[in-house]
Motif scaffolding. Structure first.
Motif, PDB file in Angstrom:
ATOM      1  N   HIS A  79       2.860  12.760  50.708  1.00  0.00           N
ATOM      2  CA  HIS A  79       2.231  12.361  51.965  1.00  0.00           C
ATOM      3  C   HIS A  79       3.008  13.017  53.111  1.00  0.00           C
ATOM      4  N   VAL A  80       2.301  13.813  53.913  1.00  0.00           N
ATOM      5  CA  VAL A  80       2.953  14.530  55.009  1.00  0.00           C
ATOM      6  C   VAL A  80       2.282  14.203  56.335  1.00  0.00           C
ATOM      7  N   ALA A  81       3.037  14.363  57.413  1.00  0.00           N
ATOM      8  CA  ALA A  81       2.526  14.244  58.782  1.00  0.00           C
ATOM      9  C   ALA A  81       3.079  15.428  59.569  1.00  0.00           C
ATOM     10  N   VAL A  82       2.169  16.208  60.160  1.00  0.00           N
ATOM     11  CA  VAL A  82       2.540  17.434  60.865  1.00  0.00           C
ATOM     12  C   VAL A  82       1.820  17.494  62.205  1.00  0.00           C
ATOM     13  N   PRO A  83       2.267  18.390  63.093  1.00  0.00           N
ATOM     14  CA  PRO A  83       1.612  18.506  64.405  1.00  0.00           C
ATOM     15  C   PRO A  83       0.229  19.142  64.345  1.00  0.00           C
ATOM     16  N   SER A  84       0.001  20.026  63.357  1.00  0.00           N
ATOM     17  CA  SER A  84      -1.267  20.767  63.329  1.00  0.00           C
ATOM     18  C   SER A  84      -1.542  21.269  61.918  1.00  0.00           C
ATOM     19  N   VAL A  85      -2.772  21.697  61.702  1.00  0.00           N
ATOM     20  CA  VAL A  85      -3.133  22.296  60.422  1.00  0.00           C
ATOM     21  C   VAL A  85      -2.342  23.586  60.219  1.00  0.00           C
ATOM     22  N   ASP A  86      -2.108  24.342  61.282  1.00  0.00           N
ATOM     23  CA  ASP A  86      -1.291  25.559  61.166  1.00  0.00           C
ATOM     24  C   ASP A  86       0.126  25.233  60.703  1.00  0.00           C
ATOM     25  N   ALA A  87       0.701  24.162  61.229  1.00  0.00           N
ATOM     26  CA  ALA A  87       2.045  23.760  60.813  1.00  0.00           C
ATOM     27  C   ALA A  87       2.054  23.373  59.338  1.00  0.00           C
ATOM     28  N   MET A  88       0.986  22.702  58.890  1.00  0.00           N
ATOM     29  CA  MET A  88       0.899  22.333  57.484  1.00  0.00           C
ATOM     30  C   MET A  88       0.803  23.588  56.613  1.00  0.00           C
ATOM     31  N   HIS A  89      -0.001  24.525  57.034  1.00  0.00           N
ATOM     32  CA  HIS A  89      -0.141  25.783  56.287  1.00  0.00           C
ATOM     33  C   HIS A  89       1.209  26.486  56.178  1.00  0.00           C
ATOM     34  N   GLY A  90       1.923  26.567  57.281  1.00  0.00           N
ATOM     35  CA  GLY A  90       3.239  27.200  57.258  1.00  0.00           C
ATOM     36  C   GLY A  90       4.203  26.485  56.335  1.00  0.00           C
TER      37      GLY A  90
ATOM     38  N   ALA B   3      11.235  -0.087  61.583  1.00  0.00           N
ATOM     39  CA  ALA B   3      10.379   0.113  62.750  1.00  0.00           C
ATOM     40  C   ALA B   3       9.207   0.977  62.326  1.00  0.00           C
ATOM     41  N   ARG B   4       8.027   0.645  62.776  1.00  0.00           N
ATOM     42  CA  ARG B   4       6.839   1.449  62.488  1.00  0.00           C
ATOM     43  C   ARG B   4       6.605   2.381  63.663  1.00  0.00           C
ATOM     44  N   VAL B   5       6.481   3.673  63.387  1.00  0.00           N
ATOM     45  CA  VAL B   5       6.327   4.690  64.416  1.00  0.00           C
ATOM     46  C   VAL B   5       4.874   5.177  64.425  1.00  0.00           C
ATOM     47  N   ASP B   6       4.300   5.304  65.597  1.00  0.00           N
ATOM     48  CA  ASP B   6       2.956   5.876  65.741  1.00  0.00           C
ATOM     49  C   ASP B   6       3.103   7.391  65.677  1.00  0.00           C
ATOM     50  N   LEU B   7       2.694   7.985  64.567  1.00  0.00           N
ATOM     51  CA  LEU B   7       2.901   9.416  64.342  1.00  0.00           C
ATOM     52  C   LEU B   7       2.160  10.278  65.346  1.00  0.00           C
ATOM     53  N   THR B   8       0.999   9.856  65.791  1.00  0.00           N
ATOM     54  CA  THR B   8       0.239  10.629  66.782  1.00  0.00           C
ATOM     55  C   THR B   8       1.004  10.729  68.089  1.00  0.00           C
ATOM     56  N   ARG B   9       1.658   9.650  68.486  1.00  0.00           N
ATOM     57  CA  ARG B   9       2.377   9.638  69.763  1.00  0.00           C
ATOM     58  C   ARG B   9       3.659  10.460  69.740  1.00  0.00           C
ATOM     59  N   ILE B  10       4.117  10.836  68.555  1.00  0.00           N
ATOM     60  CA  ILE B  10       5.300  11.715  68.483  1.00  0.00           C
ATOM     61  C   ILE B  10       4.909  13.122  68.053  1.00  0.00           C
ATOM     62  N   GLY B  11       3.613  13.429  68.139  1.00  0.00           N
ATOM     63  CA  GLY B  11       3.168  14.786  67.878  1.00  0.00           C
ATOM     64  C   GLY B  11       2.978  15.148  66.423  1.00  0.00           C
ATOM     65  N   ARG B  12       2.813  14.167  65.557  1.00  0.00           N
ATOM     66  CA  ARG B  12       2.600  14.438  64.138  1.00  0.00           C
ATOM     67  C   ARG B  12       1.344  13.725  63.653  1.00  0.00           C
ATOM     68  N   GLY B  13       0.237  13.986  64.353  1.00  0.00           N
ATOM     69  CA  GLY B  13      -1.004  13.268  64.107  1.00  0.00           C
ATOM     70  C   GLY B  13      -1.846  13.773  62.954  1.00  0.00           C
TER      71      GLY B  13
ATOM     72  N   ARG C 252      -3.075  21.078  45.845  1.00  0.00           N
ATOM     73  CA  ARG C 252      -4.373  20.777  46.442  1.00  0.00           C
ATOM     74  C   ARG C 252      -4.126  19.834  47.601  1.00  0.00           C
ATOM     75  N   THR C 253      -4.696  20.166  48.756  1.00  0.00           N
ATOM     76  CA  THR C 253      -4.457  19.391  49.970  1.00  0.00           C
ATOM     77  C   THR C 253      -5.691  18.594  50.345  1.00  0.00           C
ATOM     78  N   SER C 254      -5.477  17.315  50.651  1.00  0.00           N
ATOM     79  CA  SER C 254      -6.545  16.452  51.152  1.00  0.00           C
ATOM     80  C   SER C 254      -6.125  15.927  52.519  1.00  0.00           C
ATOM     81  N   LEU C 255      -6.841  16.349  53.565  1.00  0.00           N
ATOM     82  CA  LEU C 255      -6.548  15.842  54.906  1.00  0.00           C
ATOM     83  C   LEU C 255      -6.962  14.386  55.009  1.00  0.00           C
ATOM     84  N   LEU C 256      -6.172  13.619  55.723  1.00  0.00           N
ATOM     85  CA  LEU C 256      -6.499  12.212  55.952  1.00  0.00           C
ATOM     86  C   LEU C 256      -7.190  12.092  57.301  1.00  0.00           C
TER      87      LEU C 256
END
Length: 154
Positions: A107-118, A52-62, A134-138
């Protein structure tokens, strides 16, 4: 693999929820022949699964990023250990072992840049083998999730 197998793979990549009868109609085979071929593709590992393909934005990991990691020492145990650690993190979608100036792309998916930093500061950079990242935002994530299979010449 012949043209019929390639057609089955093409159809299932477009819609893996097709019934065997629907799939048979689309590829021009009897349902029994289609089922035999599909099961053979599964057994051989060519057809590796149904997902199943999940829309990451709709589950809060945009917020998605590719993070390039350098690790040392570069040994089999360190590579395996880092891979296992990364894959165990709930934010991680995929881990790639690569050649070049970095050793891994994660490749990561997180709710926010702060969550990624943490996640990076609290978990990844706390690992002794990590010597840099080194981090590259998509900004946009577009992928081709289908492969155009071709029949092999016999």
């Amino acid at each position: 693999m012949d043209e019929r197998d390639a057609a089955i793979l093409t159809e299932l990549q477009q819609n893996a929820r097709l019934t065997n009868r629907q799939l048979a109609a689309r590829v021009g085979l009897a349902p029994s022949s289609t089922l035999v071929r599909t099961r053979a593709l599964e057994r051989s590992g060519v057809l590796a699964g149904y997902h199943a393909r999940v829309d990451l934005t709709r589950i809060g990991r945009g917020v998605q990023a590719m993070i390039a990691f350098q690790v040392r020492p570069l040994s089999r145990d360190v590579i395996q250990g880092f891979k296992a650690f990364a894959l165990a993190q709930p934010e991680v979608l995929a881990v790639y072992v690569v050649a070049g100036s970095e050793d891994f792309l994660v490749h990561v998916a997180v709710p926010s840049v702060d969550a990624m930093h943490g996640m990076l500061v609290d978990r990844f950079s706390a690992r002794k083998e990590v010597i840099g990242f080194r981090t590259s935002l998509l900004y946009e994530h577009t992928e081709n999730r289908t492969v155009a299979p071709t029949a092999l010449d016999g």
